[in-house]
Design a protein around this motif. Structure first.
Motif, PDB file in Angstrom:
ATOM      1  N   LEU A  88       0.925  -1.100   0.160  1.00 19.71           N
ATOM      2  CA  LEU A  88      -0.104  -0.013  -0.076  1.00 19.71           C
ATOM      3  C   LEU A  88       0.843   1.185  -0.351  1.00 19.71           C
ATOM      4  O   LEU A  88       0.952   2.530  -0.205  1.00 19.71           O
ATOM      5  N   LEU A  89       1.711   0.931   0.742  1.00 24.16           N
ATOM      6  CA  LEU A  89       2.298   1.760   0.342  1.00 24.16           C
ATOM      7  C   LEU A  89       3.352   2.304  -1.090  1.00 24.16           C
ATOM      8  O   LEU A  89       3.536   3.872  -0.780  1.00 24.16           O
ATOM      9  N   ILE A  91       1.823   1.983  -3.754  1.00 24.06           N
ATOM     10  CA  ILE A  91       1.031   2.316  -4.348  1.00 24.06           C
ATOM     11  C   ILE A  91       1.048   3.733  -3.917  1.00 24.06           C
ATOM     12  O   ILE A  91       0.774   4.460  -4.670  1.00 24.06           O
ATOM     13  N   LYS A  92       0.876   4.151  -2.890  1.00 20.05           N
ATOM     14  CA  LYS A  92       0.601   5.770  -2.161  1.00 20.05           C
ATOM     15  C   LYS A  92       2.298   6.059  -3.137  1.00 20.05           C
ATOM     16  O   LYS A  92       1.622   7.293  -3.583  1.00 20.05           O
ATOM     17  N   ASN A  93       3.389   5.776  -3.107  1.00 19.61           N
ATOM     18  CA  ASN A  93       4.291   6.699  -3.225  1.00 19.61           C
ATOM     19  C   ASN A  93       4.355   6.908  -4.746  1.00 19.61           C
ATOM     20  O   ASN A  93       4.200   8.019  -5.553  1.00 19.61           O
ATOM     21  N   VAL A  95       1.506   6.772  -6.662  1.00 18.97           N
ATOM     22  CA  VAL A  95       0.692   8.139  -7.177  1.00 18.97           C
ATOM     23  C   VAL A  95       1.110   9.283  -6.704  1.00 18.97           C
ATOM     24  O   VAL A  95       0.949   9.967  -7.673  1.00 18.97           O
ATOM     25  N   ILE A  96       1.682   9.104  -5.550  1.00 18.87           N
ATOM     26  CA  ILE A  96       2.133  10.746  -5.282  1.00 18.87           C
ATOM     27  C   ILE A  96       3.194  11.171  -6.519  1.00 18.87           C
ATOM     28  O   ILE A  96       3.477  12.428  -7.210  1.00 18.87           O
TER      29      ILE A  96
END
Length: 320
Positions: A88-89, A91-93, A95-96
Motif C-alpha cells: 500500500l505504501l 502504491i501511495k508513493n 501515485v504521489i
C-alpha cells in the motif's frame, strides 16, 4: 414504364465481389503491406503474445509445472497486494510521484514552446531548442551518475559548497528520502522538456498568422493573443497528450527511479516498477509480481478510458 435498375443495386449479388476487391487492394498496396509486416509481427510477438503470461497472476506458478500444470489460486496474490502494508505504501508513493511529475512536467514543454514561438531570432530560437532537447538522448544512468558524484560526501560539489558557506559535516543527500521527489521531478523536466516541446512547436506552426494580425488590429496584446488564439488552437494536441499522460499516474520511469534508489531510502520511496522488479526478479515471486503488474495495467487502462470520455464530453476532443 419501369426504370432500369441502377448498377449499384446488384453489386451485393455478384458472388465473390468483396473478395476480389480485397485481393485487388492487396496487390495495389503490396509494397506498403510488406513494409508494415515486420512492425505488426514484432508488436504481436512482444506486446500481445506475452499477455498470455498474465495467467500466472491467478496461479501458484511453478517453473517446472508451467502454465498448464500450476494450481489455480484465484485472487490470492491480489489479496496479498492489498493486505501488505508495504504494498500500500508502494502504491501511495507511485501515485504521489506520478502526480507530481504530471503537474510539473506536463505544462513545462507547453510554456517553453510558447516562449520559443515568440522569438524572432531564428538562430537563437534553434540554438535554445537544440540545447534543450539534447538531454533526451543521454541515458538516465549517466545523468544520475553525475548527480551521485555531485552529492557525494567525499568531495561532492554540493557538500563542498555547503561546507564552504556554512561549515559543519557533509550531508548524505542520497540517504535522505526528502530529496527523492524533487530530484526525480526536476531531472525529468530537464531531460524531457526539449523533446516534448517539439510536438507543441509543430502544433503552433499550423496556426494561421492572419488570426494574430486581426487580433493585433483589434488591439489585443500578446498575452490576450496567447490566451484567445494560441492556446485554443493547440488545445486538441494538449488534450490528447494529457489523456495519454494520465495512463502513467500508476507508473513511473523505471530507469530513472531504479538508478536513484538505494538501500537507505528504498523502504520509504519504493514504487510499483521497482517493487515488481524486486519481488519478481530478485525474490523470484513471479505470480505476485505479475499480479502487481496486471493491477497497474488495468488501472492505467481505466484512467485512459475515463479521461477520454470526460475530454470528449467537455471539450469534444478524444482519441477515439
Amino acid at each position: 414504364m419501369e426504370l432500369a435498375a441502377k448498377p449499384e443495386a446488384n453489386v451485393k449479388q455478384v458472388p465473390g465481389l468483396k473478395r476480389r476487391q480485397l485481393l485487388r487492394t492487396i496487390r495495389s498496396q503490396k509494397w506498403l503491406l510488406l513494409f508494415v509486416t515486420p512492425a505488426v509481427a514484432l508488436t504481436f510477438v512482444f506486446s500481445y503474445l506475452p499477455m498470455f503470461g498474465n495467467i500466472i497472476a491467478f496461479q501458484d506458478y511453478d517453473i517446472v509445472k508451467g502454465f498448464f500444470g500450476s494450481p489455480f489460486v484465484g485472487f490470492k496474490h491480489f489479496k496479498e497486494l492489498f493486505q501488505d502494508p508495504h504494498s500500500l505504501l508502494v502504491i501511495k508513493n507511485t501515485v504521489i510521484l506520478s502526480s507530481c511529475n504530471l503537474i510539473f512536467t506536463f505544462p513545462a514543454p507547453i510554456l517553453l514552446a510558447l516562449l520559443l514561438n515568440e522569438l524572432r531570432s531564428m538562430v537563437f530560437k534553434r540554438t535554445v531548442q537544440t540545447i534543450s532537447y539534447l538531454p533526451h538522448f543521454i541515458s538516465w544512468v549517466i545523468i544520475l551518475g553525475f548527480y551521485k558524484e555531485m552529492t557525494s560526501i567525499d568531495g561532492g560539489l554540493f557538500n563542498e559548497i555547503k561546507m564552504y558557506l556554512y561549515g559543519g559535516e557533509p550531508v548524505m543527500f542520497q540517504a535522505k528520502a526528502g530529496w527523492f521527489l524533487p530530484v526525480v521531478v526536476i531531472s525529468n523536466i530537464w531531460k524531457e522538456i526539449g523533446w516534448n516541446t517539439i510536438i507543441f512547436l509543430a502544433a503552433l506552426s499550423g496556426i494561421d498568422e492572419q488570426l494574430y494580425e486581426a487580433a493585433a488590429i483589434d488591439g489585443a496584446g500578446k498575452l490576450k493573443r496567447v490566451l484567445h488564439i494560441t492556446l485554443p488552437s493547440i488545445l486538441p494536441t494538449i488534450m490528447i497528450l494529457l489523456i495519454l499522460s494520465l495512463s502513467h499516474i500508476f507508473g513511473t520511469n523505471f530507469d530513472q527511479v531504479y538508478n536513484l534508489i538505494n538501500v537507505h531510502i528504498q523502504d520509504k520511496v519504493d514504487v510499483l516498477e521497482t517493487y515488481v522488479f524486486t519481488e519478481g526478479i530478485e525474490k523470484a515471486r513471479f505470480p505476485f509480481a505479475t499480479a502487481v503488474g496486471l493491477f497497474q495495467g488495468v488501472i492505467s487502462f481505466i484512467l485512459v478510458v475515463v479521461a477520454n470520455k470526460l475530454s470528449k464530453k467537455f471539450t469534444e476532443i478524444s482519441i477515439w
